[in-house]
Design a protein around this motif. Structure first.
Motif, PDB file in Angstrom:
ATOM      1  N   GLU A 153       0.831  -1.199   0.000  1.00  0.00           N
ATOM      2  CA  GLU A 153       0.000   0.000   0.000  1.00  0.00           C
ATOM      3  C   GLU A 153       0.873   1.259   0.000  1.00  0.00           C
ATOM      4  OE1 GLU A 153      -0.359  -2.577   2.074  1.00  0.00           O
ATOM      5  OE2 GLU A 153      -2.168  -3.446   1.160  1.00  0.00           O
ATOM      6  N   ASP A 154       1.903   1.257   0.829  1.00  0.00           N
ATOM      7  CA  ASP A 154       2.779   2.422   0.896  1.00  0.00           C
ATOM      8  C   ASP A 154       3.537   2.631  -0.412  1.00  0.00           C
ATOM      9  OD1 ASP A 154       1.981   2.932   3.469  1.00  0.00           O
ATOM     10  OD2 ASP A 154       3.793   2.132   4.428  1.00  0.00           O
ATOM     11  N   ILE A 155       4.024   1.543  -0.987  1.00  0.00           N
ATOM     12  CA  ILE A 155       4.770   1.657  -2.246  1.00  0.00           C
ATOM     13  C   ILE A 155       3.866   2.161  -3.362  1.00  0.00           C
ATOM     14  CG2 ILE A 155       5.975   0.365  -4.048  1.00  0.00           C
ATOM     15  CD1 ILE A 155       7.113  -1.423  -1.863  1.00  0.00           C
ATOM     16  N   GLU A 156       2.667   1.609  -3.454  1.00  0.00           N
ATOM     17  CA  GLU A 156       1.757   2.025  -4.522  1.00  0.00           C
ATOM     18  C   GLU A 156       1.364   3.489  -4.369  1.00  0.00           C
ATOM     19  OE1 GLU A 156      -1.366  -0.890  -4.428  1.00  0.00           O
ATOM     20  OE2 GLU A 156      -0.334  -2.160  -5.899  1.00  0.00           O
ATOM     21  N   ALA A 157       1.248   3.968  -3.136  1.00  0.00           N
ATOM     22  CA  ALA A 157       0.934   5.381  -2.912  1.00  0.00           C
ATOM     23  C   ALA A 157       2.076   6.266  -3.386  1.00  0.00           C
ATOM     24  CB  ALA A 157       0.637   5.629  -1.442  1.00  0.00           C
ATOM     25  N   ILE A 158       3.319   5.861  -3.090  1.00  0.00           N
ATOM     26  CA  ILE A 158       4.488   6.614  -3.537  1.00  0.00           C
ATOM     27  C   ILE A 158       4.541   6.658  -5.058  1.00  0.00           C
ATOM     28  CG2 ILE A 158       7.019   6.576  -3.634  1.00  0.00           C
ATOM     29  CD1 ILE A 158       6.887   5.295  -0.776  1.00  0.00           C
ATOM     30  N   LEU A 159       4.316   5.511  -5.681  1.00  0.00           N
ATOM     31  CA  LEU A 159       4.349   5.439  -7.142  1.00  0.00           C
ATOM     32  C   LEU A 159       3.235   6.268  -7.767  1.00  0.00           C
ATOM     33  CD1 LEU A 159       5.070   1.611  -7.549  1.00  0.00           C
ATOM     34  CD2 LEU A 159       6.712   3.481  -7.765  1.00  0.00           C
ATOM     35  N   ALA A 160       2.036   6.156  -7.212  1.00  0.00           N
ATOM     36  CA  ALA A 160       0.893   6.894  -7.762  1.00  0.00           C
ATOM     37  C   ALA A 160       1.113   8.396  -7.672  1.00  0.00           C
ATOM     38  CB  ALA A 160      -0.386   6.488  -7.032  1.00  0.00           C
ATOM     39  N   ASP A 161       1.716   8.847  -6.573  1.00  0.00           N
ATOM     40  CA  ASP A 161       2.005  10.274  -6.418  1.00  0.00           C
ATOM     41  C   ASP A 161       2.916  10.787  -7.526  1.00  0.00           C
ATOM     42  OD1 ASP A 161       0.432  10.519  -4.182  1.00  0.00           O
ATOM     43  OD2 ASP A 161       2.099  10.445  -2.745  1.00  0.00           O
ATOM     44  N   ALA A 162       3.737   9.893  -8.061  1.00  0.00           N
ATOM     45  CA  ALA A 162       4.653  10.269  -9.144  1.00  0.00           C
ATOM     46  C   ALA A 162       4.059   9.984 -10.525  1.00  0.00           C
ATOM     47  CB  ALA A 162       5.976   9.528  -8.983  1.00  0.00           C
ATOM     48  N   GLY A 163       2.826   9.494 -10.556  1.00  0.00           N
ATOM     49  CA  GLY A 163       2.187   9.186 -11.838  1.00  0.00           C
ATOM     50  C   GLY A 163       2.569   7.840 -12.411  1.00  0.00           C
ATOM     51  N   ILE A 164       3.099   6.965 -11.552  1.00  0.00           N
ATOM     52  CA  ILE A 164       3.531   5.637 -11.992  1.00  0.00           C
ATOM     53  C   ILE A 164       2.441   4.638 -11.637  1.00  0.00           C
ATOM     54  CG2 ILE A 164       5.322   3.865 -11.794  1.00  0.00           C
ATOM     55  CD1 ILE A 164       7.165   6.150 -10.738  1.00  0.00           C
ATOM     56  N   THR A 165       1.731   4.155 -12.624  1.00  0.00           N
ATOM     57  CA  THR A 165       0.615   3.231 -12.428  1.00  0.00           C
ATOM     58  C   THR A 165       0.751   2.058 -13.393  1.00  0.00           C
ATOM     59  OG1 THR A 165      -0.696   4.614 -13.947  1.00  0.00           O
ATOM     60  CG2 THR A 165      -0.995   4.976 -11.579  1.00  0.00           C
ATOM     61  N   PRO A 166       0.113   0.915 -13.067  1.00  0.00           N
ATOM     62  CA  PRO A 166       0.298  -0.290 -13.894  1.00  0.00           C
ATOM     63  C   PRO A 166      -0.167  -0.144 -15.338  1.00  0.00           C
ATOM     64  CG  PRO A 166      -0.586  -0.869 -11.740  1.00  0.00           C
ATOM     65  CD  PRO A 166      -0.654   0.624 -11.843  1.00  0.00           C
ATOM     66  N   ASP A 167      -1.006   0.835 -15.643  1.00  0.00           N
ATOM     67  CA  ASP A 167      -1.478   1.012 -17.018  1.00  0.00           C
ATOM     68  C   ASP A 167      -0.471   1.752 -17.886  1.00  0.00           C
ATOM     69  OD1 ASP A 167      -2.180   3.236 -15.290  1.00  0.00           O
ATOM     70  OD2 ASP A 167      -3.137   4.118 -17.052  1.00  0.00           O
ATOM     71  N   LYS A 168       0.594   2.269 -17.261  1.00  0.00           N
ATOM     72  CA  LYS A 168       1.627   3.001 -17.992  1.00  0.00           C
ATOM     73  C   LYS A 168       2.824   2.106 -18.299  1.00  0.00           C
ATOM     74  CE  LYS A 168       0.093   7.399 -17.605  1.00  0.00           C
ATOM     75  NZ  LYS A 168      -0.038   8.364 -18.717  1.00  0.00           N
ATOM     76  N   ARG A 169       3.508   2.432 -19.364  1.00  0.00           N
ATOM     77  CA  ARG A 169       4.828   1.847 -19.594  1.00  0.00           C
ATOM     78  C   ARG A 169       5.805   2.622 -18.712  1.00  0.00           C
ATOM     79  NH1 ARG A 169       8.832   3.165 -24.030  1.00  0.00           N
ATOM     80  NH2 ARG A 169      10.195   1.361 -24.291  1.00  0.00           N
ATOM     81  N   VAL A 170       6.617   1.897 -17.946  1.00  0.00           N
ATOM     82  CA  VAL A 170       7.539   2.530 -17.005  1.00  0.00           C
ATOM     83  C   VAL A 170       8.965   2.328 -17.504  1.00  0.00           C
ATOM     84  CG1 VAL A 170       8.314   2.646 -14.622  1.00  0.00           C
ATOM     85  CG2 VAL A 170       5.926   2.054 -15.116  1.00  0.00           C
ATOM     86  N   LEU A 171       9.641   3.434 -17.784  1.00  0.00           N
ATOM     87  CA  LEU A 171      11.006   3.396 -18.305  1.00  0.00           C
ATOM     88  C   LEU A 171      11.932   3.930 -17.220  1.00  0.00           C
ATOM     89  CD1 LEU A 171      12.040   4.626 -21.865  1.00  0.00           C
ATOM     90  CD2 LEU A 171      13.564   4.736 -19.911  1.00  0.00           C
ATOM     91  N   LEU A 172      12.863   3.094 -16.781  1.00  0.00           N
ATOM     92  CA  LEU A 172      13.702   3.387 -15.625  1.00  0.00           C
ATOM     93  C   LEU A 172      15.138   3.726 -16.023  1.00  0.00           C
ATOM     94  CD1 LEU A 172      12.543   0.244 -13.640  1.00  0.00           C
ATOM     95  CD2 LEU A 172      11.899   2.591 -13.034  1.00  0.00           C
ATOM     96  N   TYR A 173      15.725   4.663 -15.265  1.00  0.00           N
ATOM     97  CA  TYR A 173      17.156   4.927 -15.430  1.00  0.00           C
ATOM     98  C   TYR A 173      17.721   5.476 -14.129  1.00  0.00           C
ATOM     99  CZ  TYR A 173      16.675  10.051 -15.635  1.00  0.00           C
ATOM    100  OH  TYR A 173      16.429  11.365 -15.320  1.00  0.00           O
TER     101      TYR A 173
END
Length: 266
Positions: free
Chosen positions: A204-224
């Motif tokens: 729950e905490d991780i998903e909240a952090i990700l969502a605050d940054a606009g990172i959701t499972p429906d998006k392609r996530v490109l990491l660097y």
């Protein structure tokens, strides 16, 4: 969630059926102790800069080269069909890099696991050992995977204006503020880790952090990051949470800036 990131109890119950890899320095492995049965493959051993003189790999922090990695695993007695658990003593970031390297060289992803927590967390409640196990060297079979999350700088450039892709910078905030790929969002990999348990925060905490940054499972996530170490941890965590559309920019900001690509500052 999957069993990509696994608790200590999961490892204890399966120790006889796992190949446990300790990626700390040899002096830590030998002098402080390690998880029973663990083999030592130090982080510096699978970094490309260790083999730059041989023309292996792509530079500091990059992939070491197929032959180098195959020799390391073969000498440690690890075969391609083995279930592997990796750990370090830095909240899993170096161990995650080992696992990503193994994945990119074709080790089955369902046989790669990250210990939730690190050696310090393990040591609080579980047995440790000071003796290196006897292992029988084998031949590790590198097989290039049919699909890979790796993307190059051109793919990153194309993603900057793609509304379906979120580019994620996993470095510290000050690094992001100093220089980052245009349009990227900042999520320091350590934000996903609990300092007390040394393992992951709750889903729950991780998903909240990700969502605050606009990172959701429906998006392609490109990491660097800078040299592909820190994105390895975030990549493993996202896979563990079920994110399926992940891209991994191995060259990271080091390559991006060296090529004269545009950057932003906050």
């Amino acid at each position: 969630m999957s069993d990509i990131v696994v608790p200590a109890s999961w490892v204890v119950d399966r120790l006889d059926d796992l190949r446990v890899v300790d990626v700390r320095d040899p002096w830590e492995y030998d002098g402080i102790g390690h998880v029973p049965g663990a083999v030592n493959i130090p982080f510096d051993a699978f970094r490309a800069d260790e083999h730059a003189a041989d023309g292996e790999g792509g530079g500091e922090g990059m992939l070491p080269g197929e032959d180098v990695f195959a020799d390391l695993l073969g000498e440690a007695g690890i075969a391609r069909e083995d279930d592997v658990v990796a750990y370090d003593d830095h909240h899993g970031v170096f161990a995650a890099r080992f696992l990503v390297t193994a994945e990119l060289y074709g080790h089955p992803t369902d046989r790669l696991h990250l210990l939730d927590g690190d050696f310090s967390a393990w040591q609080r409640d579980h047995e440790t050992n000071g003796d290196a196990p006897d292992v029988e060297p084998t031949t590790y079979d590198i097989r290039a995977p049919s699909e890979t999350p790796l993307v190059d700088a051109d793919a990153v450039a194309a993603a900057i204006d793609d509304p379906d892709t979120v580019i994620v910078d996993t470095r510290e905030d000050w690094e992001f503020e100093e220089s980052h790929i245009p349009g990227a969002v900042a999520v320091d990999w350590r934000e996903l880790v609990d300092d007390e348990t040394r393992g992951l925060k709750s889903r729950e905490d991780i998903e909240a952090i990700l969502a605050d940054a606009g990172i959701t499972p429906d998006k392609r996530v490109l990491l660097y990051c800078n040299t592909a170490r820190r994105i390895s941890h975030t990549y493993v965590v996202l896979r563990h949470l079920g994110y399926s559309d992940l891209a991994f920019y191995e060259g990271s900001l080091t390559e991006w800036e060296a090529a004269g690509r545009p950057v932003e500052s906050a």
